[in-house]
Design a protein around this motif. Structure first.
Motif, PDB file in Angstrom:
ATOM      1  N   LYS A  84       5.619  -0.122 -10.584  1.00 54.73           N
ATOM      2  CA  LYS A  84       5.538   0.033 -12.036  1.00 54.73           C
ATOM      3  C   LYS A  84       5.108  -1.307 -12.627  1.00 54.73           C
ATOM      4  N   LYS A  85       3.838  -1.620 -12.457  1.00 55.19           N
ATOM      5  CA  LYS A  85       3.346  -2.918 -12.895  1.00 55.19           C
ATOM      6  C   LYS A  85       2.773  -2.842 -14.310  1.00 55.19           C
ATOM      7  N   THR A  86       3.060  -3.919 -15.069  1.00 53.29           N
ATOM      8  CA  THR A  86       2.506  -4.063 -16.397  1.00 53.29           C
ATOM      9  C   THR A  86       1.313  -4.996 -16.309  1.00 53.29           C
ATOM     10  N   ASP A  87       0.319  -4.791 -17.162  1.00 53.60           N
ATOM     11  CA  ASP A  87      -0.820  -5.714 -17.198  1.00 53.60           C
ATOM     12  C   ASP A  87      -0.296  -7.073 -17.600  1.00 53.60           C
ATOM     13  N   LYS A 106       0.826  -1.207   0.000  1.00 49.24           N
ATOM     14  CA  LYS A 106       0.000   0.000   0.000  1.00 49.24           C
ATOM     15  C   LYS A 106       0.861   1.258   0.000  1.00 49.24           C
ATOM     16  N   GLU A 107       1.953   1.227   0.759  1.00 48.43           N
ATOM     17  CA  GLU A 107       2.835   2.405   0.818  1.00 48.43           C
ATOM     18  C   GLU A 107       3.519   2.642  -0.530  1.00 48.43           C
ATOM     19  N   LEU A 108       4.010   1.578  -1.141  1.00 46.77           N
ATOM     20  CA  LEU A 108       4.664   1.716  -2.449  1.00 46.77           C
ATOM     21  C   LEU A 108       3.680   2.227  -3.489  1.00 46.77           C
ATOM     22  N   ALA A 109       2.442   1.762  -3.432  1.00 48.34           N
ATOM     23  CA  ALA A 109       1.421   2.215  -4.375  1.00 48.34           C
ATOM     24  C   ALA A 109       1.133   3.701  -4.175  1.00 48.34           C
ATOM     25  N   ARG A 110       1.026   4.154  -2.918  1.00 55.08           N
ATOM     26  CA  ARG A 110       0.774   5.575  -2.629  1.00 55.08           C
ATOM     27  C   ARG A 110       1.912   6.451  -3.144  1.00 55.08           C
TER      28      ARG A 110
END
Length: 308
Positions: free
Chosen positions: A301-304, A292-296
């Motif tokens: 950097k995720k690819t579909d 959650k912290e990394l997402a905030r």
């Protein structure tokens, strides 16, 4: 052959062995150790196929032994050898990759002639076997059914056999279920067997990249994990839990086609199975918090993965 779950297990085990060896006089080479774990899977697969085929071939030995009694009976002279000569058995035995695996892995050293004989004897007393030999012509579907019965019921369903495999192979509990599926595929289609390439190139690359990343990025991974431990002393946390968390955070940051939810679920399962009773809950809380912290912070950097 080797799936993602088993890859994570083998990387986890390699990291554990590497970490505990660092302070010794002879630290291990982690990449070589990972290769050894892959090779153990190949040895176990070869041994399982060897056991299965030796049970099927035992009819020949049984017939020979009985026919050479001092005074053989009519029954002794008429042992049914249909199973030992069935096309499915010989399609497996004639596979070039299997022949090479027999030479390289030497599965006979893990075999048990007494146990093979015992399972064969059990087989001949079953209605499934009597039904099989009652059919005069060779039918591939019947061959498959009897091989599946031998493997699933008389081998995997046999406590003595399982004990033998656990004593002979340290990786039985890690690889047994996965290889049972592989044997099922070989019975259905022998040409699908891959003894040489026990792991596909892309999955092997994933394994080696994951191992290297956790080792090379250890300080950074710990800098993300340690603040989330709150009242926990990092030195007192189970080593395996720490390794599992570092692997999970490494996947968040450096493996952009793996969805975070998949990563979290995989490592919760590994923690439950391989670490302490509370490890699943603990690892879940830490990884979810870090995710959650990394997402905030916009650091994921995720690819579909469906388009990757």
């Amino acid at each position: 052959m080797i799936n993602r779950r088993n890859i994570r297990v083998k990387v986890m085990q390699t990291l554990y062995a590497f970490t505990t060896s660092v302070e010794t006089d002879r630290p291990i080479d982690p990449q070589k150790t990972l290769t050894q774990y892959f090779n153990q899977t190949r040895t176990l697969l070869t041994s399982l196929v060897y056991f299965l085929t030796e049970i099927a071939r035992y009819a020949e030995k049984d017939a020979y032994r009985k026919s050479h009694k001092y005074i053989p009976t009519e029954k002794d002279l008429n042992v049914n050898t249909k199973l030992a000569g069935c096309p499915l058995l010989w399609e497996i035995l004639e596979l070039e990759e299997y022949k090479a695996a027999l030479k390289n892995e030497k599965p006979e050293q893990f075999g048990d002639e007494t146990l093979i004989k015992k399972i064969y004897t059990q087989l001949t007393a079953t209605p499934q076997y009597q039904q099989y030999i009652s059919i005069q012509e060779n039918k591939i579907q019947e061959d498959r059914k009897i091989f599946e019965f031998i493997f699933n019921d008389l081998m995997l369903g046999n406590e003595i056999f399982i004990n033998h495999m656990e004593e002979s192979f340290s990786n039985w509990n890690d690889d047994g279920d996965m290889l049972a599926q592989t044997i099922a595929a070989i019975i259905r289609k022998p040409q699908s067997a891959a003894f040489r390439q026990i792991i596909t190139p892309d999955k092997e690359q994933f394994a080696r990249d994951l191992l290297r990343t956790v080792i090379e990025k250890e300080e950074y991974l710990l800098s993300l994990i340690t603040p989330k431990l709150k009242n926990w002393d990092p030195e007192r946390i189970a080593l395996l839990d720490m390794i599992i968390m570092k692997m999970g955070v490494a996947e968040f940051l450096y493996f952009d086609t793996i969805p975070p939810k998949v990563t979290i679920n995989e490592y919760i399962d590994l923690a439950k199975e391989y670490s302490t009773a509370q490890s699943g809950f603990f690892v879940n809380g830490i990884l979810d918090n870090i995710h959650k912290e990394l997402a905030r912070q916009g650091k994921l950097k995720k690819t579909d993965f469906r388009k990757a």
